[in-house]
Design an enzyme around this catalytic site. Structure first.
Site, PDB file in Angstrom:
ATOM      1  N   ARG A  58       4.569  -5.929   2.572  1.00 23.49           N
ATOM      2  CA  ARG A  58       4.886  -6.713   1.384  1.00 23.49           C
ATOM      3  C   ARG A  58       6.351  -6.597   0.965  1.00 23.49           C
ATOM      4  NH1 ARG A  58      -0.452  -4.833   0.440  1.00 23.49           N
ATOM      5  NH2 ARG A  58       0.443  -3.090  -0.665  1.00 23.49           N
ATOM      6  N   GLU A  95      -1.653  10.075   1.246  1.00 20.84           N
ATOM      7  CA  GLU A  95      -2.677  10.804   0.502  1.00 20.84           C
ATOM      8  C   GLU A  95      -3.528  11.655   1.436  1.00 20.84           C
ATOM      9  OE1 GLU A  95      -6.119   9.941  -2.846  1.00 20.84           O
ATOM     10  OE2 GLU A  95      -4.928   8.291  -2.046  1.00 20.84           O
TER      11      GLU A  95
END
Length: 170
Positions: A58, A95
């Site tokens: 993006r 994460e």
């Protein structure tokens, strides 16, 4: 314009507890997408910018049209193994694990002023890694620009001394 009116919020995606900010609803409205790029251009107009770099994917849909609007070049930052020429790479934490971002080794010349653009500033991991890549090649980070900033995740803390421009803050 309140861009929040054009960003779809999807609860519990990609996992429970996450409130995903979906920019595709903004991107598919040509007038609003153009306005967002024009507004980002205004936000960064005081900076000296030679290039814009954007991390996949993006960051491409924000950075490339912004580079076009400013009349400067665009540098893609990709995942490891996706660029065809000699690259430099930096590993960063996810994460659940690690990943690597890469840039062509000749993408930024020493002393060039680079704005890093992406759709979203969250924890700052992707952008701080992008900053490292630009600096490794001798570039100056002129600033960072985002459509969205999630302030509660404090991504700005990973960008000390770097200007951060955002159209929308959640």
């Amino acid at each position: 314009m309140d861009y929040k009116d054009y960003i779809r919020v999807i609860p519990d995606f990609p996992q429970p507890g996450i409130s995903f900010k979906d920019i595709t609803t903004l991107l598919n409205d040509g007038a609003k997408y153009k306005q967002a790029i024009d507004d980002l251009k205004k936000l960064v107009s005081g900076l000296k910018i030679d290039l814009i770099a954007g991390p996949e994917a993006r960051g491409f849909v924000v950075g490339a049209p912004l580079a076009y609007a400013l009349g400067v070049g665009f540098v893609p930052i990709r995942k490891s193994g996706k660029l065809p020429y000699k690259t430099i790479e930096v590993e960063y934490d996810l994460e659940y694990g690690k990943d690597r971002l890469a840039m062509h080794s000749d993408a930024v010349k020493p002393g060039q002023n680079v704005l890093i653009a992406d759709d979203l500033l969250a924890t700052g991991g992707t952008i701080s890694t992008s900053v490292s890549l630009v600096r490794e090649l001798g570039g100056n980070v002129a600033g960072t620009a985002f459509l969205i900033e999630l302030s509660e995740l404090n991504g700005r803390a990973k960008l000390p001394g770097i200007e951060v421009f955002s159209l929308v803050t959640y």
